[in-house]
Scaffold this motif. Structure first.
Motif, PDB file in Angstrom:
ATOM      1  N   LYS A   1      -2.325 -10.766   1.385  1.00  0.00           N
ATOM      2  CA  LYS A   1      -3.642 -10.136   1.440  1.00  0.00           C
ATOM      3  C   LYS A   1      -3.517  -8.622   1.671  1.00  0.00           C
ATOM      4  CE  LYS A   1      -6.898 -13.236   0.881  1.00  0.00           C
ATOM      5  NZ  LYS A   1      -7.987 -13.066  -0.124  1.00  0.00           N
ATOM      6  N   LEU A   2      -2.637  -8.221   2.554  1.00  0.00           N
ATOM      7  CA  LEU A   2      -2.442  -6.797   2.798  1.00  0.00           C
ATOM      8  C   LEU A   2      -1.970  -6.082   1.537  1.00  0.00           C
ATOM      9  CD1 LEU A   2      -0.724  -6.853   6.319  1.00  0.00           C
ATOM     10  CD2 LEU A   2      -3.026  -6.025   5.799  1.00  0.00           C
ATOM     11  N   ALA A   3      -1.087  -6.735   0.805  1.00  0.00           N
ATOM     12  CA  ALA A   3      -0.588  -6.151  -0.446  1.00  0.00           C
ATOM     13  C   ALA A   3      -1.713  -6.035  -1.473  1.00  0.00           C
ATOM     14  CB  ALA A   3       0.547  -7.005  -1.003  1.00  0.00           C
ATOM     15  N   GLU A   4      -2.563  -7.051  -1.546  1.00  0.00           N
ATOM     16  CA  GLU A   4      -3.691  -7.034  -2.478  1.00  0.00           C
ATOM     17  C   GLU A   4      -4.657  -5.902  -2.140  1.00  0.00           C
ATOM     18  OE1 GLU A   4      -5.480 -10.867  -2.246  1.00  0.00           O
ATOM     19  OE2 GLU A   4      -3.910 -11.878  -3.418  1.00  0.00           O
TER      20      GLU A   4
ATOM     21  N   ILE B   1      -6.745  -0.163  -3.081  1.00  0.00           N
ATOM     22  CA  ILE B   1      -6.947   1.209  -2.592  1.00  0.00           C
ATOM     23  C   ILE B   1      -6.254   2.217  -3.501  1.00  0.00           C
ATOM     24  CG2 ILE B   1      -6.387   2.799  -0.707  1.00  0.00           C
ATOM     25  CD1 ILE B   1      -6.663   0.345   1.186  1.00  0.00           C
ATOM     26  N   VAL B   2      -5.019   1.913  -3.875  1.00  0.00           N
ATOM     27  CA  VAL B   2      -4.204   2.838  -4.651  1.00  0.00           C
ATOM     28  C   VAL B   2      -4.827   3.170  -6.011  1.00  0.00           C
ATOM     29  CG1 VAL B   2      -1.983   3.108  -5.832  1.00  0.00           C
ATOM     30  CG2 VAL B   2      -2.047   2.214  -3.502  1.00  0.00           C
TER      31      VAL B   2
ATOM     32  N   ALA C   1      -3.486   2.319   4.757  1.00  0.00           N
ATOM     33  CA  ALA C   1      -4.553   1.769   5.601  1.00  0.00           C
ATOM     34  C   ALA C   1      -4.393   0.286   5.871  1.00  0.00           C
ATOM     35  CB  ALA C   1      -5.911   2.038   4.964  1.00  0.00           C
ATOM     36  N   MET C   2      -3.738  -0.426   4.954  1.00  0.00           N
ATOM     37  CA  MET C   2      -3.560  -1.871   5.116  1.00  0.00           C
ATOM     38  C   MET C   2      -2.077  -2.234   5.076  1.00  0.00           C
ATOM     39  SD  MET C   2      -6.645  -2.779   5.605  1.00  0.00           S
ATOM     40  CE  MET C   2      -6.639  -4.566   5.511  1.00  0.00           C
ATOM     41  N   THR C   3      -1.279  -1.377   5.681  1.00  0.00           N
ATOM     42  CA  THR C   3       0.173  -1.580   5.732  1.00  0.00           C
ATOM     43  C   THR C   3       0.584  -2.021   7.130  1.00  0.00           C
ATOM     44  OG1 THR C   3       0.545   0.082   4.015  1.00  0.00           O
ATOM     45  CG2 THR C   3       2.417  -0.468   5.445  1.00  0.00           C
ATOM     46  N   TRP C   4       1.241  -3.155   7.231  1.00  0.00           N
ATOM     47  CA  TRP C   4       1.623  -3.738   8.519  1.00  0.00           C
ATOM     48  C   TRP C   4       2.439  -2.772   9.365  1.00  0.00           C
ATOM     49  CZ3 TRP C   4       1.074  -6.092  12.656  1.00  0.00           C
ATOM     50  CH2 TRP C   4       2.086  -6.706  13.391  1.00  0.00           C
TER      51      TRP C   4
END
Length: 242
Positions: free
Chosen positions: A17-20, A25-26, A91-94
């Motif tokens: 999910k974080l990767a998606e 965003i990118v 922003a959504m990177t662990w």
């Protein structure tokens, strides 16, 4: 600040999910706006996959979930070490998430030298040994270490302390209180051992309990796992355990 547990792996669902979300965003024409929207939605709706992220941060933070920056307040905010307003693709990177108190989060805000202002980069407590940069003095101050190669205080420690206000009075007072209490407890334990009233196994249990205590955990970390272990009574206590 203190040494933190190694960042754990997330469940496969959360990683996916974080990767998606990062991919969305990118490619967006307004990555900053998209990052704000996606992160805010995940934080407010708190789906299971994002709750796993928060749970992992809480576990890393240890007993009492003390702030990864100041160690004094209970954490409540998912902090973006590299601010999402400056680095929306993270922003959504662990690896960019920390668990902090609202006070530290507000002080840090979008400041991230040298990208946002002059100065050295901030210390990341998840990736670096904070005791390479700071020490705790007898008054409970978290102080930058002296760099003999620079003939000056460590610049990264100075900047990190400045931005996060790690020298604020409330933190100094609570560190000082914890330092005094812990020192007396360790002295008493050493004396009881020397009197034959405590075993090594019992000393080890006490050390474990002190390290897990949630009140200002940076103090115990410094005294048992950091440079403070060379000072008394910690040196004598630890020499008994070896």
């Amino acid at each position: 600040m203190r040494k933190l547990k190694k960042r754990p792996s997330l469940p496969a669902t959360s990683i996916k999910k974080l990767a998606e979300k990062t991919a969305q965003i990118v490619v967006d024409s307004d990555p900053k706006g998209k990052a704000d929207s996606i992160y805010s939605s995940a934080r407010s709706s708190n789906p299971q996959w994002f709750q796993e992220v928060v749970n992992a941060l809480r576990t890393m933070s240890g007993a009492g979930e003390r702030c990864m920056f100041c160690s004094g307040s209970e954490s409540s905010d998912v902090e973006h070490f590299q601010p999402k307003s400056i680095f929306p693709h993270l922003a959504m990177t662990w690896d960019n998430f920390l668990w902090s108190c609202t006070i530290c989060n507000r002080f840090k805000s979008n400041r991230f030298p040298p990208d946002t202002e002059p100065g050295p980069k901030l210390i990341n407590p998840c990736e670096e040994n904070v005791w390479d940069f700071f020490y705790v003095d007898e008054f409970g101050n978290l102080s930058p270490r002296w760099r003999t190669d620079l003939n000056d205080l460590d610049p990264r420690a100075v900047k990190t302390q400045e931005i996060l206000k790690l020298d604020r009075q409330a933190l100094q007072e609570s560190r000082q209180l914890r330092l005094r209490e812990l020192k007396q407890q360790v002295r008493d334990a050493v004396q009881l051992y020397q009197q034959g009233k405590l075993s090594k196994a019992q000393l080890k249990q006490r050390r474990k309990a002190w390290l897990k205590a949630p009140f200002q955990p940076d103090v115990a970390d410094y005294c048992f796992l950091g440079p403070g272990n060379r000072d008394e009574p910690y040196h004598t206590f630890l020499s008994i355990l070896t």
